[in-house]
Design a protein around this motif. Structure first.
Motif, PDB file in Angstrom:
ATOM      1  N   ILE A  77      38.481  -1.898  13.138  1.00 25.05           N
ATOM      2  CA  ILE A  77      37.249  -1.769  14.525  1.00 25.05           C
ATOM      3  C   ILE A  77      36.718  -3.082  14.815  1.00 25.05           C
ATOM      4  O   ILE A  77      35.895  -3.917  14.065  1.00 25.05           O
ATOM      5  N   ARG A  78      37.732  -3.363  16.482  1.00 25.11           N
ATOM      6  CA  ARG A  78      36.507  -4.001  16.845  1.00 25.11           C
ATOM      7  C   ARG A  78      35.977  -3.585  18.096  1.00 25.11           C
ATOM      8  O   ARG A  78      35.739  -3.114  18.711  1.00 25.11           O
ATOM      9  N   ILE A  79      34.058  -4.504  18.247  1.00 19.56           N
ATOM     10  CA  ILE A  79      33.351  -4.157  18.215  1.00 19.56           C
ATOM     11  C   ILE A  79      32.713  -5.417  19.505  1.00 19.56           C
ATOM     12  O   ILE A  79      32.506  -5.871  19.007  1.00 19.56           O
ATOM     13  N   GLN A  96      29.669  -0.147  25.859  1.00 22.16           N
ATOM     14  CA  GLN A  96      30.079  -1.445  24.409  1.00 22.16           C
ATOM     15  C   GLN A  96      31.250  -0.794  24.338  1.00 22.16           C
ATOM     16  O   GLN A  96      31.125   0.218  24.236  1.00 22.16           O
ATOM     17  N   ASP A  98      34.726   0.244  22.052  1.00 21.77           N
ATOM     18  CA  ASP A  98      35.379   0.043  20.536  1.00 21.77           C
ATOM     19  C   ASP A  98      36.230   0.630  20.583  1.00 21.77           C
ATOM     20  O   ASP A  98      36.665   1.355  20.630  1.00 21.77           O
TER      21      ASP A  98
END
Length: 247
Positions: A77-79, A96, A98
């Motif tokens: 997961i990249r935020i 944001q 996600d």
């Protein structure tokens, strides 16, 4: 200075209608622990000061790994925070971004719309979700919602001064999105691969439509969300944790 008046308008309309109809109205169903967005102001809603949130600025990426207990992590997961914004209910929200990859294939791409009020509380105004199957083909937009549409209302993403025993709804769209959280601790010590963090916020997050399931989440001061444990019928089944901060 912006002041959101949606709830006041809703309540006034419902009161006017009640003279002609004594049946129950949507206002009767609004949870008591849903924060009242009509009582706060958003002077600089995209400036993030809340100590439990991260990343706070564009250009920084948080990388997480997640998977079943006892198995190698299968999701990444990249935020990050987008450079553009989204206006919801008259409030300018930061976005944001996600994304979730399963075995290297994109399976979810989400924009969360968040704004900080003048007291430092972070509000959750909705999300745009794109879901993909295991082959990376688009499936649907399930999970998407927007405050102010179809009677949906915003809640807290994170309160500014959480205290043990505090409960709060993160959103409220009746029968669709009703997630809520309870503060379990504000002084947890949490160790992940990146290190050990003191005085962490610990919450129990629940979705009323997923019986027997809940998530324990940990937020480190000056960092933000660092770890999540998912439980089903009391058993720990999945874990997610922060593994890298790219700046």
């Amino acid at each position: 200075m912006k002041k959101v008046l949606l709830l006041i308008t809703i309540f006034a309309s419902l009161l006017a209608c009640s003279n002609d109809d004594d049946s129950s109205t949507p206002s009767n169903n609004i949870p008591d622990d849903l924060p009242d967005v009509s009582q706060v102001t958003f002077t600089s809603p995209t400036t993030i000061t809340n100590n439990y949130f991260g990343p706070k600025t564009t250009g920084t990426i948080y990388v997480y790994e997640a998977g079943d207990i006892g198995e190698e992590p299968e999701e990444e997961i990249r935020i990050e925070i987008r450079t553009n914004t989204k206006t919801v209910m008259g409030v300018t929200c930061f976005i944001q971004h996600d994304v979730v990859y399963k075995d290297g294939i994109l399976i979810e791409d989400t924009d969360d719309w968040i704004a900080e009020d003048d007291n430092g509380n972070l509000w959750y105004f909705g999300e745009s979700v794109k879901n993909y199957d295991d082959d990376g083909d688009f499936e649907d937009n399930d999970g998407s919602w927007e405050a102010g549409i179809d009677d949906a209302l915003p809640g807290y993403w994170l309160p500014i001064a959480p205290y043990v025993g505090q409960t709060y709804h993160q959103e409220y769209w009746e029968d669709e999105a009703e997630d809520y959280a309870e503060v379990l601790s504000t002084n947890e010590t949490v160790t992940i691969d990146l290190g050990t963090y003191q005085n962490c916020l610990m919450t129990k997050d629940e979705n009323p439509f997923e019986t027997g399931e809940y998530e324990i989440k940990y937020y480190a001061p000056d960092i933000g969300f660092i770890k999540e444990e998912k439980y089903v019928n009391g058993a720990l089944v999945e874990m997610e944790q922060l593994v890298e901060i790219i700046e």
